[in-house]
Motif scaffolding. Sequence first.
Motif, PDB file in Angstrom:
ATOM      1  N   SER A 161     -57.108  83.135 113.022  1.00 14.55           N
ATOM      2  CA  SER A 161     -57.646  82.348 111.905  1.00 14.55           C
ATOM      3  C   SER A 161     -56.569  81.934 110.909  1.00 14.55           C
ATOM      4  CB  SER A 161     -58.724  83.149 111.169  1.00 14.55           C
ATOM      5  OG  SER A 161     -58.161  84.305 110.550  1.00 14.55           O
ATOM      6  N   VAL A 162     -55.369  82.508 110.996  1.00 10.24           N
ATOM      7  CA  VAL A 162     -54.299  82.199 110.047  1.00 10.24           C
ATOM      8  C   VAL A 162     -53.722  80.820 110.372  1.00 10.24           C
ATOM      9  CG1 VAL A 162     -52.038  82.890 109.173  1.00 10.24           C
ATOM     10  CG2 VAL A 162     -53.739  84.637 109.757  1.00 10.24           C
ATOM     11  N   PRO A 163     -53.664  79.904 109.410  1.00  5.61           N
ATOM     12  CA  PRO A 163     -53.086  78.586 109.677  1.00  5.61           C
ATOM     13  C   PRO A 163     -51.571  78.656 109.814  1.00  5.61           C
ATOM     14  CG  PRO A 163     -53.672  78.770 107.366  1.00  5.61           C
ATOM     15  CD  PRO A 163     -54.191  80.013 108.034  1.00  5.61           C
ATOM     16  N   VAL A 164     -51.039  77.848 110.724  1.00  3.03           N
ATOM     17  CA  VAL A 164     -49.602  77.779 110.966  1.00  3.03           C
ATOM     18  C   VAL A 164     -49.095  76.421 110.497  1.00  3.03           C
ATOM     19  CG1 VAL A 164     -47.778  77.811 112.710  1.00  3.03           C
ATOM     20  CG2 VAL A 164     -49.745  79.348 112.932  1.00  3.03           C
ATOM     21  N   PHE A 165     -47.996  76.425 109.737  1.00  2.56           N
ATOM     22  CA  PHE A 165     -47.363  75.202 109.252  1.00  2.56           C
ATOM     23  C   PHE A 165     -45.953  75.174 109.824  1.00  2.56           C
ATOM     24  CE2 PHE A 165     -50.584  76.559 106.310  1.00  2.56           C
ATOM     25  CZ  PHE A 165     -51.322  75.402 106.112  1.00  2.56           C
ATOM     26  N   THR A 182     -55.745  76.655 113.614  1.00  2.00           N
ATOM     27  CA  THR A 182     -55.186  75.560 112.822  1.00  2.00           C
ATOM     28  C   THR A 182     -53.669  75.566 112.919  1.00  2.00           C
ATOM     29  OG1 THR A 182     -57.017  75.744 111.236  1.00  2.00           O
ATOM     30  CG2 THR A 182     -55.060  74.518 110.524  1.00  2.00           C
ATOM     31  N   VAL A 183     -53.094  74.450 113.364  1.00  5.55           N
ATOM     32  CA  VAL A 183     -51.643  74.264 113.384  1.00  5.55           C
ATOM     33  C   VAL A 183     -51.355  72.911 112.750  1.00  5.55           C
ATOM     34  CG1 VAL A 183     -49.551  74.121 114.778  1.00  5.55           C
ATOM     35  CG2 VAL A 183     -51.425  75.624 115.503  1.00  5.55           C
ATOM     36  N   ARG A 184     -50.588  72.894 111.680  1.00  7.26           N
ATOM     37  CA  ARG A 184     -50.278  71.664 110.960  1.00  7.26           C
ATOM     38  C   ARG A 184     -48.775  71.395 111.001  1.00  7.26           C
ATOM     39  NH1 ARG A 184     -55.025  70.915 111.134  1.00  7.26           N
ATOM     40  NH2 ARG A 184     -56.536  70.943 109.422  1.00  7.26           N
ATOM     41  N   GLU A 185     -48.430  70.123 111.182  1.00  9.17           N
ATOM     42  CA  GLU A 185     -47.030  69.730 111.077  1.00  9.17           C
ATOM     43  C   GLU A 185     -46.668  69.575 109.605  1.00  9.17           C
ATOM     44  OE1 GLU A 185     -44.052  66.022 112.188  1.00  9.17           O
ATOM     45  OE2 GLU A 185     -45.920  66.287 113.330  1.00  9.17           O
ATOM     46  N   VAL A 186     -45.541  70.143 109.213  1.00 13.02           N
ATOM     47  CA  VAL A 186     -45.108  70.093 107.821  1.00 13.02           C
ATOM     48  C   VAL A 186     -44.643  68.671 107.490  1.00 13.02           C
ATOM     49  CG1 VAL A 186     -43.459  71.003 106.151  1.00 13.02           C
ATOM     50  CG2 VAL A 186     -44.430  72.521 107.880  1.00 13.02           C
ATOM     51  N   PRO A 187     -45.156  68.069 106.415  1.00 13.93           N
ATOM     52  CA  PRO A 187     -44.759  66.701 106.069  1.00 13.93           C
ATOM     53  C   PRO A 187     -43.374  66.656 105.426  1.00 13.93           C
ATOM     54  CG  PRO A 187     -46.274  67.551 104.425  1.00 13.93           C
ATOM     55  CD  PRO A 187     -46.184  68.605 105.501  1.00 13.93           C
ATOM     56  N   ASN A 188     -42.777  65.470 105.450  1.00 17.77           N
ATOM     57  CA  ASN A 188     -41.484  65.260 104.800  1.00 17.77           C
ATOM     58  C   ASN A 188     -41.665  65.195 103.291  1.00 17.77           C
ATOM     59  OD1 ASN A 188     -40.387  64.976 107.381  1.00 17.77           O
ATOM     60  ND2 ASN A 188     -40.643  62.753 107.351  1.00 17.77           N
ATOM     61  N   PHE A 189     -40.696  65.742 102.575  1.00 22.99           N
ATOM     62  CA  PHE A 189     -40.678  65.593 101.123  1.00 22.99           C
ATOM     63  C   PHE A 189     -39.688  64.487 100.795  1.00 22.99           C
ATOM     64  CE2 PHE A 189     -39.291  66.673  96.776  1.00 22.99           C
ATOM     65  CZ  PHE A 189     -40.534  66.690  96.158  1.00 22.99           C
ATOM     66  N   SER A 190     -40.203  63.380 100.278  1.00 24.58           N
ATOM     67  CA  SER A 190     -39.353  62.218 100.016  1.00 24.58           C
ATOM     68  C   SER A 190     -38.860  62.157  98.584  1.00 24.58           C
ATOM     69  CB  SER A 190     -40.111  60.929 100.352  1.00 24.58           C
ATOM     70  OG  SER A 190     -41.327  60.861  99.624  1.00 24.58           O
ATOM     71  N   GLY A 191     -39.350  63.086  97.739  1.00 23.63           N
ATOM     72  CA  GLY A 191     -38.878  63.124  96.362  1.00 23.63           C
ATOM     73  C   GLY A 191     -39.498  62.046  95.506  1.00 23.63           C
ATOM     74  N   PRO A 197     -52.849  67.501  93.019  1.00 28.93           N
ATOM     75  CA  PRO A 197     -52.626  68.427  94.124  1.00 28.93           C
ATOM     76  C   PRO A 197     -51.935  67.739  95.299  1.00 28.93           C
ATOM     77  CG  PRO A 197     -54.895  67.679  94.150  1.00 28.93           C
ATOM     78  CD  PRO A 197     -54.253  67.066  92.930  1.00 28.93           C
ATOM     79  N   ALA A 198     -50.900  68.383  95.809  1.00 31.94           N
ATOM     80  CA  ALA A 198     -50.214  67.892  97.003  1.00 31.94           C
ATOM     81  C   ALA A 198     -50.828  68.615  98.193  1.00 31.94           C
ATOM     82  CB  ALA A 198     -48.721  68.166  96.892  1.00 31.94           C
ATOM     83  N   VAL A 199     -52.013  68.198  98.577  1.00 36.87           N
ATOM     84  CA  VAL A 199     -52.842  68.997  99.476  1.00 36.87           C
ATOM     85  C   VAL A 199     -52.360  68.887 100.922  1.00 36.87           C
ATOM     86  CG1 VAL A 199     -55.162  69.346 100.377  1.00 36.87           C
ATOM     87  CG2 VAL A 199     -54.833  68.782  97.970  1.00 36.87           C
ATOM     88  N   LEU A 200     -52.168  70.030 101.536  1.00 32.90           N
ATOM     89  CA  LEU A 200     -51.935  70.138 102.966  1.00 32.90           C
ATOM     90  C   LEU A 200     -52.951  71.161 103.462  1.00 32.90           C
ATOM     91  CD1 LEU A 200     -50.238  69.464 105.478  1.00 32.90           C
ATOM     92  CD2 LEU A 200     -48.673  71.300 104.842  1.00 32.90           C
ATOM     93  N   ASP A 201     -54.103  70.669 103.909  1.00 31.87           N
ATOM     94  CA  ASP A 201     -55.195  71.566 104.301  1.00 31.87           C
ATOM     95  C   ASP A 201     -54.733  72.543 105.376  1.00 31.87           C
ATOM     96  OD1 ASP A 201     -57.041  70.440 102.582  1.00 31.87           O
ATOM     97  OD2 ASP A 201     -57.694  68.940 104.037  1.00 31.87           O
ATOM     98  N   PRO A 202     -55.191  73.805 105.305  1.00 30.62           N
ATOM     99  CA  PRO A 202     -56.109  74.385 104.331  1.00 30.62           C
ATOM    100  C   PRO A 202     -55.412  75.172 103.214  1.00 30.62           C
ATOM    101  CG  PRO A 202     -55.937  75.828 106.217  1.00 30.62           C
ATOM    102  CD  PRO A 202     -54.975  74.698 106.457  1.00 30.62           C
ATOM    103  N   LEU A 203     -54.240  74.728 102.769  1.00 38.25           N
ATOM    104  CA  LEU A 203     -53.563  75.406 101.668  1.00 38.25           C
ATOM    105  C   LEU A 203     -54.342  75.210 100.368  1.00 38.25           C
ATOM    106  CD1 LEU A 203     -49.809  74.464 102.282  1.00 38.25           C
ATOM    107  CD2 LEU A 203     -50.895  76.680 102.698  1.00 38.25           C
ATOM    108  N   ILE A 227     -41.203  75.385  99.800  1.00 34.91           N
ATOM    109  CA  ILE A 227     -42.510  75.926  99.430  1.00 34.91           C
ATOM    110  C   ILE A 227     -42.631  75.773  97.919  1.00 34.91           C
ATOM    111  CG2 ILE A 227     -44.003  77.963  99.410  1.00 34.91           C
ATOM    112  CD1 ILE A 227     -42.411  78.980 101.853  1.00 34.91           C
ATOM    113  N   SER A 228     -43.481  74.854  97.486  1.00 37.42           N
ATOM    114  CA  SER A 228     -43.637  74.590  96.053  1.00 37.42           C
ATOM    115  C   SER A 228     -44.983  75.128  95.588  1.00 37.42           C
ATOM    116  CB  SER A 228     -43.530  73.088  95.760  1.00 37.42           C
ATOM    117  OG  SER A 228     -44.510  72.356  96.474  1.00 37.42           O
ATOM    118  N   PHE A 229     -45.015  75.629  94.355  1.00 36.70           N
ATOM    119  CA  PHE A 229     -46.236  76.251  93.859  1.00 36.70           C
ATOM    120  C   PHE A 229     -46.281  76.198  92.339  1.00 36.70           C
ATOM    121  CE2 PHE A 229     -42.900  79.359  94.389  1.00 36.70           C
ATOM    122  CZ  PHE A 229     -42.937  80.135  93.242  1.00 36.70           C
ATOM    123  N   LYS A 230     -47.497  76.217  91.825  1.00 36.91           N
ATOM    124  CA  LYS A 230     -47.682  76.309  90.380  1.00 36.91           C
ATOM    125  C   LYS A 230     -47.498  77.758  89.953  1.00 36.91           C
ATOM    126  CE  LYS A 230     -50.792  72.405  89.524  1.00 36.91           C
ATOM    127  NZ  LYS A 230     -52.120  72.005  88.993  1.00 36.91           N
TER     128      LYS A 230
END
Length: 380
Positions: A161-165, A182-191, A197-203, A227-230
């Motif tokens: 059940s743990v999502p993989v990025f 759940t397996v998600r491809e990590v998106p590019n950070f273009s700056g 929210p910079a949502v990448l489900d299910p984060l 890994i960015s976070f508030k």
Amino acid sequence: MVRRADTDAPSAQLRAELEAAVTRTTESAHQPLLMHLNADTSWLLQIPYPTGVKHREGRQYFNILIDPWLAGPQSDVASWFSQQWHSTESKYKSIKEVEELALEMEQRAFLMSSSTSSSSRRQRRSPPSNILCKTRIDAVVISHEFSDHCHKDTLLEVDSSVPVFATEKAARLVKSYNHFDTVREVPNFSGGKWHWPAVLDPLPKWLSIWKVYSQTDALYYHTAILISFKADTLKDGHSRPSHVTRGIVYTPHGVEHENVSVIADALPRIETLALLHGLHDVSIANRGQLNLGAHNGLKVQRALCPRYWVGTHDEVKTGAGLVSFFLRRKALTVQDALKQEQEEKESNLKSSDGASYLEDFEGVHFEQLGNGDSIVLEAG
């Protein structure tokens, strides 16, 4: 500072650091915890939930497992081509032990934060336990498809059940296991300008995972994970915390320093709390650069100005197969790299670009964490 692993889990060193951090901060300003699970590049990152965000199980940390390879050999292509073993047995040899570590840190943080809370609040809270959840790992991050980062046997121990990025090739590989829901491809950070929210489900909406890479790097070998976070911060004159955005930059092979400008120049600002970058320069018979090493790490450090620089992926593993005969390794310390830069500058072997080499490193906490060692990442 080098930290030695203790015989119990978690180490007495981390307990002391966590206790000291709690006494320096309020309950609403907990700091991330970083645990080195082996001598190489497997990590557990515990990020505190921001104030006002509640977890249904009453937990205080969002737990991210990074590049887990805990036991057994790793091989790419075939064993005759490349195979390696940890030269030192991992401190945490199974996902079960990692789960126990995460639970123990939750319980310890609960007890220490409760000691600073009012008695009425303590009565309404219950200590965390394993009864309420199948797993305490909230996400897995895979930086590369190579099996010292994407280790199938270790990953299959993680609850499905743990999502993989993961980066592109690693995501395809993990999907082929037919294990994770759940397996998600990590998106590019273009700056540039970005927003929550910079949502990448299910984060959760207060956390995101990105990759930073060069388009000229066809193999995506020199990639960074952001890994960015508030995070909570107390401003002068305010009793209630406000939020800032902080980042952990993880780049086990190193990333070209020019490419991290997208992080340094991002708006709203991302404060780089920690950079995970190795010190060893590793190549294949001087033909292909694998790990960029300490000199590149200094350039990335200057570009991002992190509060912490933590060494990673510098274990000298036991190797076999064809590739092992061609590997070349230059082991440097930060002090070695700084000294060489200064000597080159003074002898005019390198033109001065205005960088004050030694001064630029002041205020940075370099940590070479050993097998099983941990650290509290305090924002200061």
